[in-house]
Design a protein around this motif. Structure first.
Motif, PDB file in Angstrom:
ATOM      1  N   UNK A 153      65.856  21.003  51.061  1.00 35.20           N
ATOM      2  CA  UNK A 153      64.957  21.919  51.746  1.00 35.20           C
ATOM      3  C   UNK A 153      65.563  23.307  51.755  1.00 35.20           C
ATOM      4  N   UNK A 154      64.699  24.309  51.720  1.00 33.76           N
ATOM      5  CA  UNK A 154      65.119  25.712  51.702  1.00 33.76           C
ATOM      6  C   UNK A 154      64.314  26.459  52.738  1.00 33.76           C
ATOM      7  N   UNK A 155      65.004  27.200  53.593  1.00 38.07           N
ATOM      8  CA  UNK A 155      64.319  28.073  54.543  1.00 38.07           C
ATOM      9  C   UNK A 155      64.959  29.441  54.427  1.00 38.07           C
ATOM     10  N   UNK A 156      64.223  30.363  53.851  1.00 38.33           N
ATOM     11  CA  UNK A 156      64.721  31.707  53.593  1.00 38.33           C
ATOM     12  C   UNK A 156      63.757  32.693  54.246  1.00 38.33           C
ATOM     13  N   UNK A 157      64.126  33.126  55.458  1.00 39.92           N
ATOM     14  CA  UNK A 157      63.204  33.967  56.214  1.00 39.92           C
ATOM     15  C   UNK A 157      62.002  33.148  56.643  1.00 39.92           C
ATOM     16  N   UNK A 158      60.822  33.607  56.307  1.00 35.78           N
ATOM     17  CA  UNK A 158      59.596  32.884  56.650  1.00 35.78           C
ATOM     18  C   UNK A 158      59.216  31.866  55.584  1.00 35.78           C
ATOM     19  N   UNK A 159      59.958  31.818  54.507  1.00 33.86           N
ATOM     20  CA  UNK A 159      59.635  30.912  53.400  1.00 33.86           C
ATOM     21  C   UNK A 159      60.328  29.569  53.598  1.00 33.86           C
ATOM     22  N   UNK A 160      59.565  28.490  53.473  1.00 30.05           N
ATOM     23  CA  UNK A 160      60.108  27.140  53.636  1.00 30.05           C
ATOM     24  C   UNK A 160      59.599  26.268  52.504  1.00 30.05           C
ATOM     25  N   UNK A 161      60.524  25.508  51.894  1.00 29.65           N
ATOM     26  CA  UNK A 161      60.145  24.536  50.872  1.00 29.65           C
ATOM     27  C   UNK A 161      60.984  23.287  51.059  1.00 29.65           C
ATOM     28  N   UNK A 162      60.355  22.138  50.853  1.00 31.35           N
ATOM     29  CA  UNK A 162      61.037  20.852  51.016  1.00 31.35           C
ATOM     30  C   UNK A 162      60.608  19.909  49.896  1.00 31.35           C
ATOM     31  N   UNK A 163      61.585  19.236  49.280  1.00 32.54           N
ATOM     32  CA  UNK A 163      61.248  18.261  48.240  1.00 32.54           C
ATOM     33  C   UNK A 163      60.642  17.031  48.909  1.00 32.54           C
ATOM     34  N   UNK A 164      59.447  16.629  48.435  1.00 28.20           N
ATOM     35  CA  UNK A 164      58.725  15.529  49.085  1.00 28.20           C
ATOM     36  C   UNK A 164      58.459  14.368  48.134  1.00 28.20           C
ATOM     37  N   UNK A 165      58.569  14.594  46.846  1.00 25.76           N
ATOM     38  CA  UNK A 165      58.306  13.526  45.874  1.00 25.76           C
ATOM     39  C   UNK A 165      58.855  13.962  44.525  1.00 25.76           C
ATOM     40  N   UNK A 166      58.710  13.094  43.533  1.00 23.48           N
ATOM     41  CA  UNK A 166      59.155  13.396  42.171  1.00 23.48           C
ATOM     42  C   UNK A 166      58.299  12.606  41.194  1.00 23.48           C
ATOM     43  N   UNK A 167      58.256  13.083  39.969  1.00 26.42           N
ATOM     44  CA  UNK A 167      57.524  12.370  38.920  1.00 26.42           C
ATOM     45  C   UNK A 167      58.236  12.609  37.598  1.00 26.42           C
ATOM     46  N   UNK A 168      57.949  11.752  36.627  1.00 22.48           N
ATOM     47  CA  UNK A 168      58.588  11.843  35.319  1.00 22.48           C
ATOM     48  C   UNK A 168      57.529  11.986  34.238  1.00 22.48           C
ATOM     49  N   UNK A 169      57.324  13.185  33.708  1.00 20.18           N
ATOM     50  CA  UNK A 169      56.353  13.352  32.619  1.00 20.18           C
ATOM     51  C   UNK A 169      56.868  12.680  31.347  1.00 20.18           C
ATOM     52  N   UNK A 170      56.103  11.760  30.773  1.00 18.95           N
ATOM     53  CA  UNK A 170      56.603  11.023  29.610  1.00 18.95           C
ATOM     54  C   UNK A 170      56.626  11.818  28.312  1.00 18.95           C
ATOM     55  N   UNK A 171      55.724  12.797  28.199  1.00 20.30           N
ATOM     56  CA  UNK A 171      55.605  13.541  26.946  1.00 20.30           C
ATOM     57  C   UNK A 171      55.492  15.030  27.226  1.00 20.30           C
ATOM     58  N   UNK A 172      55.731  15.825  26.189  1.00 19.97           N
ATOM     59  CA  UNK A 172      55.555  17.269  26.300  1.00 19.97           C
ATOM     60  C   UNK A 172      54.069  17.608  26.320  1.00 19.97           C
TER      61      UNK A 172
END
Length: 208
Positions: free
Chosen positions: A115-134
């Motif tokens: 998670x990142x909180x920089x001033x008023x900006x907040x982001x948190x990793x909530x999931x992930x996925x794996x793209x199989x192809x380009x």
């Protein structure tokens, strides 16, 4: 034959420290290696913390009820891509990722919590996925309470190159500096002691 004067052992001849080998410079080099390892570890920690506090470079963002397209390169296919949200407690189940053929790519729990909180900006990793192809993928989310974003596989700020890199520097560099420094100091001390005994023997004083 060496004659001992009455009252004890003979006084050993004086050995000038400058005669002994290896020279004292090795002590200074060993001490410098220990100090530099500690400094390098501290610098690595600071760099890791700075990277960890910086928001990721997002490949695409989807606001409430929106969708966004992002490109997956050939070298990025098959790697885990983190999904971020800008609100605590966001529900990634409201999102879907679709591959170039229109097939859903399953979302999985995030492998690394970040998670990142920089001033008023907040982001948190909530999931992930794996793209199989380009190709061109699409992220769409129906959650009205958060904005979602994807970042390049393996490139989440603060995961590998950030926090882990900083911790690696903190742990490995001081340990390496300490090991090298102690090796130089111990070998210098041992070598000088051995050389002193040899000089004493050459000058007619039995070693004890």
């Amino acid at each position: 034959m060496v004659h001992h004067p009455a009252g004890g052992r003979p006084t050993p001849p004086r050995i000038d420290p400058s005669e002994l080998r290896p020279g004292r410079a090795r002590y200074w080099i060993g001490g410098a290696a220990i100090a530099l390892g500690g400094i390098a570890g501290l610098v690595g920690l600071v760099i890791g913390v700075v990277i960890a506090a910086r928001p990721p470079d997002f490949a695409g963002r989807a606001g409430p009820g929106e969708s966004t397209s992002f490109e997956v390169g050939p070298e990025q296919a098959g790697s885990s891509w983190p999904l971020y949200a800008d609100a605590p407690g966001a529900d990634p189940a409201s999102c879907s990722v679709v591959d170039p053929e229109g097939v859903d790519v399953p979302l999985a729990p995030s492998a690394v919590s970040h998670s990142v909180q920089n001033g008023e900006q907040y982001w948190e990793s909530v999931a992930a996925f794996t793209p199989p192809d380009a190709g061109a993928y699409t992220l769409g989310c129906s959650d009205e309470a958060a904005t979602y974003a994807v970042t390049t596989g393996g490139g989440a700020a603060g995961t590998g190159p950030g926090v882990l890199g900083g911790l690696g520097a903190v742990l490995l560099l001081p340990v390496a500096g300490l090991a090298v420094g102690l090796f130089l100091i111990i070998t210098a001390r041992t070598g000088r002691s051995r050389h002193r005994r040899r000089l004493l023997a050459e000058r007619g004083h039995p070693p004890y």
